[in-house]
Design a protein around this motif. Structure first.
Motif, PDB file in Angstrom:
ATOM      1  N   CYS A 157       0.814  -1.227   0.000  1.00  0.00           N
ATOM      2  CA  CYS A 157       0.000   0.000   0.000  1.00  0.00           C
ATOM      3  C   CYS A 157       0.840   1.267   0.000  1.00  0.00           C
ATOM      4  CB  CYS A 157      -0.952   0.010   1.200  1.00  0.00           C
ATOM      5  SG  CYS A 157      -0.083   0.059   2.821  1.00  0.00           S
ATOM      6  N   GLY A 158       2.090   1.075   0.201  1.00  0.00           N
ATOM      7  CA  GLY A 158       2.986   2.244   0.151  1.00  0.00           C
ATOM      8  C   GLY A 158       3.021   3.057   1.402  1.00  0.00           C
ATOM      9  N   ALA A 159       2.367   2.501   2.456  1.00  0.00           N
ATOM     10  CA  ALA A 159       2.376   3.264   3.717  1.00  0.00           C
ATOM     11  C   ALA A 159       3.785   3.232   4.341  1.00  0.00           C
ATOM     12  CB  ALA A 159       1.350   2.681   4.678  1.00  0.00           C
ATOM     13  N   GLU A 160       4.052   4.362   5.025  1.00  0.00           N
ATOM     14  CA  GLU A 160       5.384   4.475   5.667  1.00  0.00           C
ATOM     15  C   GLU A 160       5.333   3.796   7.024  1.00  0.00           C
ATOM     16  OE1 GLU A 160       8.702   7.848   6.996  1.00  0.00           O
ATOM     17  OE2 GLU A 160       6.768   8.471   6.160  1.00  0.00           O
ATOM     18  N   ASN A 161       6.233   2.957   7.319  1.00  0.00           N
ATOM     19  CA  ASN A 161       6.338   2.227   8.583  1.00  0.00           C
ATOM     20  C   ASN A 161       7.722   2.479   9.207  1.00  0.00           C
ATOM     21  OD1 ASN A 161       3.797   0.302   8.647  1.00  0.00           O
ATOM     22  ND2 ASN A 161       4.585   0.232   6.549  1.00  0.00           N
ATOM     23  N   GLY A 162       7.784   2.118  10.477  1.00  0.00           N
ATOM     24  CA  GLY A 162       9.094   2.247  11.150  1.00  0.00           C
ATOM     25  C   GLY A 162      10.103   1.253  10.600  1.00  0.00           C
ATOM     26  N   ASN A 163      11.303   1.554  10.774  1.00  0.00           N
ATOM     27  CA  ASN A 163      12.373   0.695  10.228  1.00  0.00           C
ATOM     28  C   ASN A 163      12.359  -0.689  10.853  1.00  0.00           C
ATOM     29  OD1 ASN A 163      13.332   2.642   8.445  1.00  0.00           O
ATOM     30  ND2 ASN A 163      14.791   3.474   9.965  1.00  0.00           N
ATOM     31  N   ASN A 164      11.922  -0.786  12.077  1.00  0.00           N
ATOM     32  CA  ASN A 164      11.946  -2.065  12.768  1.00  0.00           C
ATOM     33  C   ASN A 164      10.560  -2.751  12.774  1.00  0.00           C
ATOM     34  OD1 ASN A 164      14.689  -1.815  13.422  1.00  0.00           O
ATOM     35  ND2 ASN A 164      14.192  -0.523  15.189  1.00  0.00           N
ATOM     36  N   SER A 165       9.560  -2.204  12.007  1.00  0.00           N
ATOM     37  CA  SER A 165       8.200  -2.778  12.002  1.00  0.00           C
ATOM     38  C   SER A 165       8.189  -4.095  11.250  1.00  0.00           C
ATOM     39  CB  SER A 165       7.194  -1.819  11.320  1.00  0.00           C
ATOM     40  OG  SER A 165       7.141  -0.599  12.031  1.00  0.00           O
ATOM     41  N   MET A 166       7.426  -5.088  11.812  1.00  0.00           N
ATOM     42  CA  MET A 166       7.334  -6.391  11.172  1.00  0.00           C
ATOM     43  C   MET A 166       6.092  -6.482  10.261  1.00  0.00           C
ATOM     44  SD  MET A 166       8.491  -8.871  14.293  1.00  0.00           S
ATOM     45  CE  MET A 166       8.509 -10.280  13.191  1.00  0.00           C
ATOM     46  N   PHE A 167       4.992  -5.684  10.569  1.00  0.00           N
ATOM     47  CA  PHE A 167       3.767  -5.672   9.752  1.00  0.00           C
ATOM     48  C   PHE A 167       3.433  -4.238   9.392  1.00  0.00           C
ATOM     49  CE2 PHE A 167       3.584  -9.400  12.435  1.00  0.00           C
ATOM     50  CZ  PHE A 167       3.289 -10.414  11.508  1.00  0.00           C
ATOM     51  N   CYS A 168       2.736  -4.028   8.235  1.00  0.00           N
ATOM     52  CA  CYS A 168       2.370  -2.672   7.795  1.00  0.00           C
ATOM     53  C   CYS A 168       1.248  -2.165   8.668  1.00  0.00           C
ATOM     54  CB  CYS A 168       1.923  -2.704   6.319  1.00  0.00           C
ATOM     55  SG  CYS A 168       1.365  -1.088   5.705  1.00  0.00           S
ATOM     56  N   ARG A 169       1.322  -1.001   9.113  1.00  0.00           N
ATOM     57  CA  ARG A 169       0.339  -0.446  10.020  1.00  0.00           C
ATOM     58  C   ARG A 169      -0.962  -0.100   9.282  1.00  0.00           C
ATOM     59  NH1 ARG A 169       0.242   5.136   9.689  1.00  0.00           N
ATOM     60  NH2 ARG A 169       1.978   6.079   8.585  1.00  0.00           N
ATOM     61  N   GLU A 170      -1.020  -0.113   7.959  1.00  0.00           N
ATOM     62  CA  GLU A 170      -2.229   0.202   7.195  1.00  0.00           C
ATOM     63  C   GLU A 170      -2.927  -1.062   6.693  1.00  0.00           C
ATOM     64  OE1 GLU A 170      -3.642   3.102   6.757  1.00  0.00           O
ATOM     65  OE2 GLU A 170      -2.055   4.222   7.829  1.00  0.00           O
ATOM     66  N   CYS A 171      -2.132  -1.931   6.031  1.00  0.00           N
ATOM     67  CA  CYS A 171      -2.764  -3.105   5.443  1.00  0.00           C
ATOM     68  C   CYS A 171      -2.398  -4.385   6.147  1.00  0.00           C
ATOM     69  CB  CYS A 171      -2.447  -3.188   3.958  1.00  0.00           C
ATOM     70  SG  CYS A 171      -0.689  -3.513   3.642  1.00  0.00           S
ATOM     71  N   GLY A 172      -1.497  -4.381   7.071  1.00  0.00           N
ATOM     72  CA  GLY A 172      -1.136  -5.563   7.854  1.00  0.00           C
ATOM     73  C   GLY A 172      -0.209  -6.526   7.158  1.00  0.00           C
ATOM     74  N   MET A 173       0.295  -6.112   6.031  1.00  0.00           N
ATOM     75  CA  MET A 173       1.201  -7.011   5.310  1.00  0.00           C
ATOM     76  C   MET A 173       2.504  -7.161   6.108  1.00  0.00           C
ATOM     77  SD  MET A 173       2.673  -6.672   1.463  1.00  0.00           S
ATOM     78  CE  MET A 173       3.808  -7.890   0.847  1.00  0.00           C
ATOM     79  N   LYS A 174       3.001  -8.448   6.081  1.00  0.00           N
ATOM     80  CA  LYS A 174       4.260  -8.734   6.770  1.00  0.00           C
ATOM     81  C   LYS A 174       5.400  -8.084   5.993  1.00  0.00           C
ATOM     82  CE  LYS A 174       7.071 -12.389   8.719  1.00  0.00           C
ATOM     83  NZ  LYS A 174       7.219 -13.857   8.909  1.00  0.00           N
ATOM     84  N   LEU A 175       6.108  -7.373   6.754  1.00  0.00           N
ATOM     85  CA  LEU A 175       7.231  -6.673   6.124  1.00  0.00           C
ATOM     86  C   LEU A 175       8.506  -7.497   6.249  1.00  0.00           C
ATOM     87  CD1 LEU A 175       6.545  -3.070   7.482  1.00  0.00           C
ATOM     88  CD2 LEU A 175       5.933  -3.994   5.250  1.00  0.00           C
TER      89      LEU A 175
END
Length: 356
Positions: free
Chosen positions: A6-24
């Protein structure tokens, strides 16, 4: 980081996207690039380099000093510098000499203090030996500082001192054969003023000052410098007087000449006088008195390996005699005898006696 869905900006250490929940995906860690370690130079290499540096420096200094020491002008200047600073011992070590009793450092100091030396006056001599094994070695010549081949002529058997030093027998020149003289030759000694002392069996001690120059020097004790020892003169005077009185006394007593056992020879003139003293048909001598004895010696001489000395014995006397009438009379007169003495190692003894 950004979510790939979704192109949402997440923290560098995030494991899932805060918008769509995709595993990063976990971010790839950058591999550390190893830093190459600096290699240390071994200590022995540093030591070798240091030694080589010192060695090269030492060789350079050695060569420069060696070349400088070969410079004649530098040698002369160094010698003069030592003199100016009164370093006489170091200056003496720069001289080209063969030491003897008079070529010494104290005598050099004494001599050099009385002279003014310039660089132009100095001469140098190349030595056979090398300096530091590689360089030519120069020394200051003694030319201008020393007297060469100094000859000394003295009475035979005399003890000779020069500058307070007794001249050894090794300097005696046996090719010099003048009668009753010794001749010495000293090859080299420093110039200057020296006290000369001469002591002998026959003559009074001689003390005088002599000046030795750079040219050949010759020292001779002339006859006018020689004075017989007074105790020796007294001895021969007494012996001559005793011999004369002994002969007269024996003649008056009518003793045979052969019975006297004389240790010396008498001349025919003495024999005739002896026979007449005892008396004749015209007079008889009863007493002879002598006075005013004077001995006049001549210089000793050598004959057949022995030393002799001629002397004249002068005297006056008074004779008491009686003539044919029996009356006593006296007669004054003077006389002279010729006496030859011979030297018997420690004393003079009468050798011959004659009437003059």
């Amino acid at each position: 980081m950004y979510c790939p869905r979704c192109g949402a900006e997440n923290g560098n250490n995030s494991m899932f996207c805060r918008e769509c929940g995709m595993k990063l995906s976990s971010p790839k860690k950058a591999k550390a690039v190893p830093v190459p370690k600096k290699k240390k130079i071994p200590k022995y290499v540093i030591a070798v380099i240091a030694v080589l540096g010192v060695l090269i420096l030492g060789i350079t200094v050695f060569i420069n000093l060696g070349k400088r020491s070969e410079n004649v002008g530098v040698v002369k200047q160094q010698f003069l510098s030592y003199l100016e600073k009164h370093k006489y011992e170091k200056a003496y070590q720069m001289l080209a000499i063969e030491e003897n009793e008079w070529l010494t450092e104290p005598q050099f100091e004494k001599m050099i203090k009385d002279q003014r030396i310039s660089k132009r006056d100095l001469q140098v001599e190349l030595q056979n030996e090398k300096k530091w094994l590689f360089f030519r070695k120069w020394k200051i010549s003694t030319e201008g500082f020393t007297a060469q081949q100094v000859g000394i002529s003295v009475p035979a058997g005399a003890v000779v001192t020069l500058g307070g030093i007794e001249i050894p027998e090794k300097y005696q020149d046996n090719t010099y054969t003048e009668e009753l003289k010794d001749y010495y030759v000293i090859p080299e000694l420093f110039t200057g003023v020296y006290p000369l002392g001469i002591t002998s069996d026959f003559y009074e001690e001689i003390q005088k000052e002599i000046t030795l120059e750079t040219y050949d020097s010759y020292i001779e004790v002339s006859e006018d410098m020689l004075v017989f020892k007074e105790d020796m003169l007294e001895d021969i005077r007494e012996k001559g007087k005793n011999a004369l009185e002994e002969l007269c006394t024996a003649a008056i007593n009518h003793n045979e000449l052969s019975s006297l056992g004389l240790s010396y020879q008498i001349s025919s003139s003495v024999r005739e006088d002896y026979e007449s003293i005892g008396g004749t048909d015209y007079y008889v001598i009863y007493q002879v008195t002598f006075s005013d004895f004077d001995i006049i010696p001549e210089n000793p001489y050598e004959e057949h390996g022995r030393i002799y000395m001629e002397t004249s014995l002068e005297y006056s006397g008074v004779s008491q005699y009686s003539d044919g009438s029996g009356s006593m009379k006296s007669n004054s007169w003077t006389g002279q005898s010729r006496i030859r003495f011979v030297w018997n190692e420690e004393a003079w003894e009468i050798d011959t006696y004659e009437k003059i």
